[in-house]
Design a protein around this motif. Structure first.
Motif, mmCIF file in Angstrom:
data_model
loop_
_atom_site.group_PDB
_atom_site.id
_atom_site.type_symbol
_atom_site.label_atom_id
_atom_site.label_comp_id
_atom_site.label_asym_id
_atom_site.label_seq_id
_atom_site.Cartn_x
_atom_site.Cartn_y
_atom_site.Cartn_z
ATOM 1 N N GLU A 13 0.750 -1.229 -0.061
ATOM 2 C CA GLU A 13 0.197 -0.073 -0.014
ATOM 3 C C GLU A 13 0.917 1.298 -0.077
ATOM 4 O O GLU A 13 1.920 1.111 0.582
ATOM 5 C CB GLU A 13 -0.772 0.128 1.172
ATOM 6 N N PHE A 14 0.406 2.121 -0.568
ATOM 7 C CA PHE A 14 1.012 3.478 -0.621
ATOM 8 C C PHE A 14 0.578 4.389 0.398
ATOM 9 O O PHE A 14 -0.470 4.204 0.849
ATOM 10 C CB PHE A 14 0.835 4.368 -1.931
ATOM 11 N N PRO A 15 1.220 5.197 1.044
ATOM 12 C CA PRO A 15 2.681 5.745 0.794
ATOM 13 C C PRO A 15 3.556 4.686 1.618
ATOM 14 O O PRO A 15 3.373 3.900 2.332
ATOM 15 C CB PRO A 15 2.783 7.106 1.778
ATOM 16 N N PHE A 16 4.758 4.887 0.911
ATOM 17 C CA PHE A 16 5.727 3.857 1.295
ATOM 18 C C PHE A 16 6.559 4.248 2.399
ATOM 19 O O PHE A 16 6.612 5.444 2.700
ATOM 20 C CB PHE A 16 6.769 3.763 -0.094
ATOM 21 N N ASP A 17 7.471 3.391 2.925
ATOM 22 C CA ASP A 17 8.570 3.999 3.881
ATOM 23 C C ASP A 17 9.627 3.000 3.795
ATOM 24 O O ASP A 17 9.894 2.190 2.804
ATOM 25 C CB ASP A 17 7.790 3.690 5.215
#
Ligand code: GLU
Length: 443
Positions: free
Chosen positions: A381-385
């Motif tokens: 899922e976005f946002p990424f980290d």
């Protein structure tokens, strides 16, 4: 404490050759806590241009070679006249009336007889009436300095012991027929009056030094120590192209510290290493370590140095540039840490930011199309980290059975559109939108 000067004639732009002269003089002054003078040798009103004088100053500022004092020879003409009077009083100055054609003829005769083409001093033996007649016929003559025949010797900072036989040198013209004071006199007067202690200049000035030493001795004053550096050539030893102006280098994204780091060591016995600041250059600088052989300069050498310099820059040093790009504050530092070792010019960060912001055109080999499509379907899922990459690749490995380079490389190319770049964990964390891939089948 050293007093040095860089004395360009504002008849053209600064190029890497005279930049080297500027740097050496600057470093000598700074190393001793002394004074660095920028002196514009602009006695020739026809060839000197204010726009060149401005450009030279802008280039020196860009490089961080700041001067303590600015002098213009055009504002010191009275001093040179005074010195000329002094030389006349000492009978070291004489008027000569030969035309260029006559001089040329004399030279050719001498050469034909196997003699050095040295001015024969015919004007010295003119009677007063002959002189008056010539003056009426031809107008003012030129003024020549009467050299004292013998050897002029000095211990050069680079060349070592130098001994010049002045009898093989023509008495130099110091004032032209139109009254223009020439560099040879003006520079000697200035070096004395400004208390210059060290003169570093190109080896094309060695003969000038011999005559200027005599002029300085005649005027009276402390003669500076001299160092004549070798001249720069192109990479193959050819004459250095005039196009190598700093402005051109600047437009190519060359960093000033790359240029200074190269110039401060090129032609010396010390290795060229990128330095982070002018202060670091000053520390290791020693004019005695420079050799006498022509020094090869290759502009290409500046590119890896620029990359290394940028790679070593702290975030604080570029914070403004990063902000100007529009990188949000919360990821600005992270962005710089990711890209600094992956750019060859400062501008290079723009491309990376465009990629993180807008996404890249995926680079996908034909054989990898299905694999990449499958992998993209597994994107977290976005946002990424910073954990996204490992989670994603673990899922892809499980789903497809691929591993190692076979797994990572196609994903890197698909996400970033290129084969090289920052760690993929950093790339993923910086992406401002999820990467997209729509396989277009060619069949
Ligand atoms: N204006 C002279 C030149 O550019 C200066 C030489 C010197 O440093 O004395 O060649």
């Amino acid at each position: 404490m050293a007093i040095t000067r860089f004395a360009p004639s504002p008849t053209g732009f600064l190029h890497v050759g005279n930049l080297r002269t500027a740097l050496f003089n600057f470093l000598i002054a700074r190393k001793s806590g002394g004074t660095f003078i920028l002196r514009l040798d602009d006695t020739d009103p026809e060839r000197s241009r204010p726009e060149f004088a401005d450009a030279i100053q802008r280039d020196l500022e860009w490089l961080g070679l700041n001067w303590d004092r600015l002098e213009r020879q055009s504002e010191r003409l009275g001093r040179y006249q005074k010195a000329a009077d002094e030389l006349r009083n000492q009978e070291r100055f004489y008027e000569a009336f030969e035309t260029p054609t006559e001089l040329d003829l004399k030279r050719r005769k001498q050469l034909n007889m196997g003699k050095p083409p040295v001015y024969d001093r015919a004007a010295l033996s003119l009677s007063d009436s002959a002189r008056d007649r010539l003056r009426t016929e031809r107008g003012q003559g030129v003024w020549r300095f009467l050299l004292e025949h013998g050897r002029v010797e000095w211990t050069d900072g680079i060349l070592g012991d130098v001994s010049i036989d002045v009898s093989s040198v023509s008495d130099p013209v110091l004032i032209r027929q139109d009254g223009l004071v020439l560099y040879t006199l003006a520079s000697a007067v200035d070096d004395i009056e400004m208390g210059v202690t060290h003169v570093v200049r190109g080896s094309d000035h060695v003969t000038n030094t011999a005559t200027q030493v005599q002029i300085m001795e005649a005027i009276g004053g402390a003669v500076p120590s001299f160092s004549h550096h070798s001249l720069l050539t192109g990479p193959k030893g050819e004459k250095l192209s005039k196009r190598l102006g700093n402005l051109a280098l600047r437009d190519q994204g060359i960093e000033p510290m790359a240029l200074l780091s190269l110039m401060a060591r090129l032609g010396s016995s010390d290795p060229v290493e990128i330095r982070g600041s002018v202060e670091e250059l000053i520390e290791g600088f020693d004019i005695a370590r420079f050799g006498t052989a022509p020094t090869k300069f290759d502009v290409e050498g500046l590119r890896p140095l620029t990359a290394r310099y940028l790679g070593g820059l702290s975030f604080d040093a570029v914070a403004k540039d990063v902000e100007a790009l529009g990188v949000p504050d919360r990821i600005a530092r992270q962005f710089w840490e990711a890209v600094r070792k992956n750019i060859t010019t400062r501008e290079g960060m723009n491309e990376w930011w465009a990629l993180f912001r807008d996404g890249a055109e995926p680079m996908v080999d034909d054989a990898d199309r299905d694999f990449v499509a499958e992998a993209f379907a597994l994107l977290p899922e976005f946002p990424f980290d910073s954990g996204t990459w490992s989670a994603w690749t673990a899922a892809v490995k499980e789903g497809t059975g691929r591993k190692g380079r076979n797994l990572f490389m196609p994903l890197r190319k698909a996400v970033s559109g290129r084969e090289r770049g920052p760690e993929m964990a950093e790339v993923m964390a910086l992406l401002q939108r999820p990467p997209q891939y729509t396989p277009h089948r060619s069949e």
